[in-house]
Write a protein that holds these residues in place. Structure first.
Motif, short mmCIF file in Angstrom:
data_model
loop_
_atom_site.label_atom_id
_atom_site.label_comp_id
_atom_site.label_asym_id
_atom_site.label_seq_id
_atom_site.Cartn_x
_atom_site.Cartn_y
_atom_site.Cartn_z
N MET A 1 33.02 -62.99 -26.31
CA MET A 1 32.71 -64.02 -27.30
C MET A 1 31.22 -63.99 -27.62
O MET A 1 30.41 -63.55 -26.81
N LEU A 2 30.87 -64.49 -28.80
CA LEU A 2 29.50 -64.43 -29.28
C LEU A 2 29.18 -65.70 -30.06
O LEU A 2 30.02 -66.22 -30.80
N GLY A 3 27.96 -66.20 -29.90
CA GLY A 3 27.51 -67.37 -30.66
C GLY A 3 26.05 -67.25 -31.01
O GLY A 3 25.26 -66.63 -30.27
N GLN B 1 28.88 -72.85 -31.20
CA GLN B 1 30.30 -72.55 -31.26
C GLN B 1 30.48 -71.04 -31.02
O GLN B 1 30.03 -70.22 -31.80
N LEU B 2 31.16 -70.72 -29.93
CA LEU B 2 31.43 -69.33 -29.61
C LEU B 2 32.65 -68.84 -30.39
O LEU B 2 33.65 -69.55 -30.47
N VAL B 3 32.57 -67.65 -30.92
CA VAL B 3 33.72 -67.03 -31.58
C VAL B 3 34.16 -65.83 -30.77
O VAL B 3 33.34 -65.14 -30.15
N ARG B 4 35.43 -65.56 -30.76
CA ARG B 4 35.97 -64.40 -30.05
C ARG B 4 35.73 -63.14 -30.87
O ARG B 4 35.91 -63.14 -32.07
N MET B 5 35.33 -62.08 -30.18
CA MET B 5 35.05 -60.83 -30.86
C MET B 5 36.31 -60.00 -31.07
O MET B 5 36.24 -58.85 -31.49
N VAL B 6 37.45 -60.57 -30.76
CA VAL B 6 38.73 -59.88 -30.92
C VAL B 6 39.60 -60.61 -31.92
O VAL B 6 39.38 -61.77 -32.25
N ALA B 7 40.61 -59.89 -32.39
CA ALA B 7 41.74 -60.48 -33.12
C ALA B 7 42.92 -60.54 -32.16
O ALA B 7 43.02 -59.74 -31.22
N THR C 1 37.28 -73.78 -33.79
CA THR C 1 36.44 -74.42 -32.79
C THR C 1 36.18 -75.86 -33.21
O THR C 1 36.30 -76.23 -34.37
N GLU C 2 35.81 -76.68 -32.23
CA GLU C 2 35.50 -78.08 -32.47
C GLU C 2 34.15 -78.39 -31.86
O GLU C 2 33.75 -77.79 -30.87
#
Length: 461
Positions: free
Chosen positions: A137-139, A152-158, A307-308
């Motif tokens: 994950m990356l933010g 807010q961290l986002v996943r680097m995968v689908a 994300t929230e």
């Protein structure tokens, strides 16, 4: 001779223990910033721990991209939120956070001194299978001069969820099973550039097979909800080719057993929103494949791992609410709580008191005694670290002891008296430089005349 210590007190709850900590900071002026991370998605989109992380690295940069501070954190078990107060160099203006770096071949390439360009030019690889609770994950966020910030961290995968259904013609009177599902074109490397960046120049892919599934095929229901279990689930780093160049687009192959006869059907993961067959980071692709005797039809629902914002309730520091848990051992004698000092080092017996704090979240706390000569904190337990208040903790306790056998002392008027001290708990909001005494004794227990303190007296017995 035995002596008594008359005590009352309170505590609060904070971080679970961090097992590994490394950091590097630049010199110069500093300020404090409260940072919270969040990966929580709506319940219907979370599965098998794919919203959790077990390692973090924070990189704080200047406007020019120079490294001003780096901090590594590692812990067990995984979590979906994290909060910490950082003391940052004044020149730090933006932060990049990487979660689960230990599981994506980044641990050996990350260093404490990397600048922004060096960090974002890294390529992460995943040679083994993607585990739901170890997704990279990356933010990235702008760092305020003071106060609090949320990243807010986002996943680097689908994530690709494959549902297989059969037409009425296919399944009526037959036993139809999914034996295997394979994904051709699972991507194993990705850039560390925030945002919807493209793919690495040298793309690495593989075919991933989920076999021996024994998944029974039924007719497609009127609504496919989160309660409908997919036949197979895959994770992949981003596949985002230029428009019109999707010859290597991810492709699914489904092998069925129809009354003992094998049937193989193949389809691409593409829909109106992604005609080139893209698999974008932080996105769920719910593939609804309907098999018939002559072929297969596919529709794809594209969902976000939404994300929230963290629920940060600062509240009024003077009216912060507390719940006092059971005291052990129980009180004894004239309504006083008794502690026996045996005059043998290490053999003092003490009362323990449990407390919860529910607000304000994210504040720094400090417990102090006005007389630290005759009294001391024996131990603090229950997950307390760094003096930061967070939600979701368990009751904790604190113990206070006399530091020497009983003796009379002289008060301000020159009169002999018993040794005494006052226990005070103070909190500091993020962004503030002042500590304020909390209202910890509103019922004025144990003879206290001040609702902000507990009075502790050592008496001869």
């Amino acid at each position: 001779m035995k002596h008594a210590l008359n005590i009352g007190m309170w505590l609060l709850v904070a971080f679970s223990a961090v097992s590994c900590q490394k950091e590097r900071a630049a010199s110069g002026g500093e300020r404090e910033v409260f940072v919270s991370l969040d990966t929580r998605a709506s319940d219907e989109n979370v599965t098998s721990g794919d919203n959790t992380f077990q390692s973090l690295v924070f990189y704080f940069f200047t406007d020019s991209g120079e490294n001003s501070k780096a901090v590594f954190r590692s812990f067990q078990p995984g979590r979906d939120t994290y909060e910490e107060v950082f003391r940052l160099p004044n020149e730090a203006t933006r932060v990049v956070v990487i979660a689960n770096y230990e599981d994506c071949d980044l641990e050996r390439t990350l260093s404490l001194t990397m600048n922004y360009d060096e960090l974002t030019q890294l390529i992460a690889t995943k040679s083994l299978d993607f585990q739901p609770d170890q997704l990279l994950m990356l933010g990235e966020a702008v760092v305020p001069q003071s106060g609090q910030m949320n990243i807010q961290l986002v996943r680097m995968v689908a994530r690709v969820d494959v549902h297989v259904f059969g037409t009425q013609e296919l399944v009526t009177g037959r036993t139809v099973k999914v034996r295997s599902v394979s994904l051709a074109g699972q991507v194993l490397n990705t850039t560390m550039i925030p945002g919807d960046a493209g793919m690495p120049a040298d793309l690495v892919t593989r075919n991933r097979l989920k076999d021996e599934l024994d998944y029974t095929v039924v007719q497609r229901p009127a609504e496919v909800t989160s309660a409908v279990v997919p036949a197979a689930r895959f994770y992949s780093f981003q596949y985002a080719p230029a428009a019109g160049s999707a010859e290597s687009a991810p492709e699914l192959t489904v092998v069925l057993d129809v009354d003992g006869l094998e049937m193989t059907r193949t389809c691409r993961i593409a829909d109106a929103s992604h005609p080139d067959g893209k698999l974008l980071r932080n996105t769920i692709y719910r593939v609804l494949a309907e098999v018939k005797s002559s072929g297969i039809s596919v529709s794809v629902d594209v969902l976000d791992w939404e994300t929230e914002d963290s629920d940060i309730e600062w509240g009024d520091i003077s009216t912060a609410t507390f719940e006092c848990g059971p005291m052990t051992p129980p009180s004894a004698g004239d309504g006083e709580l008794v502690v026996v000092y045996d005059q043998i080092p290490g053999q003092a017996r003490m009362q323990s008191f449990e407390f919860n704090i529910s607000a304000p979240v994210g504040a720094l706390w400090n417990a102090s005694l006005t007389n630290s000569t005759d009294f001391a904190f024996s131990s603090i337990n229950g997950g307390v670290q760094n003096g930061v208040v967070i939600t979701g903790g368990q009751p904790a306790y604190i113990r206070v002891m006399a530091t020497s056998p009983y003796r009379q002392i002289t008060d301000a008027d020159g009169m002999p008296t018993d040794p005494s001290t006052q226990l005070v708990i103070s909190l500091q909001k993020a962004g503030s430089s002042d500590f304020e005494a909390l209202l910890i004794n509103p019922d004025l227990l144990y003879g206290s005349a001040d609702p902000h303190v507990y009075t502790i007296v050592q008496k001869e017995q």
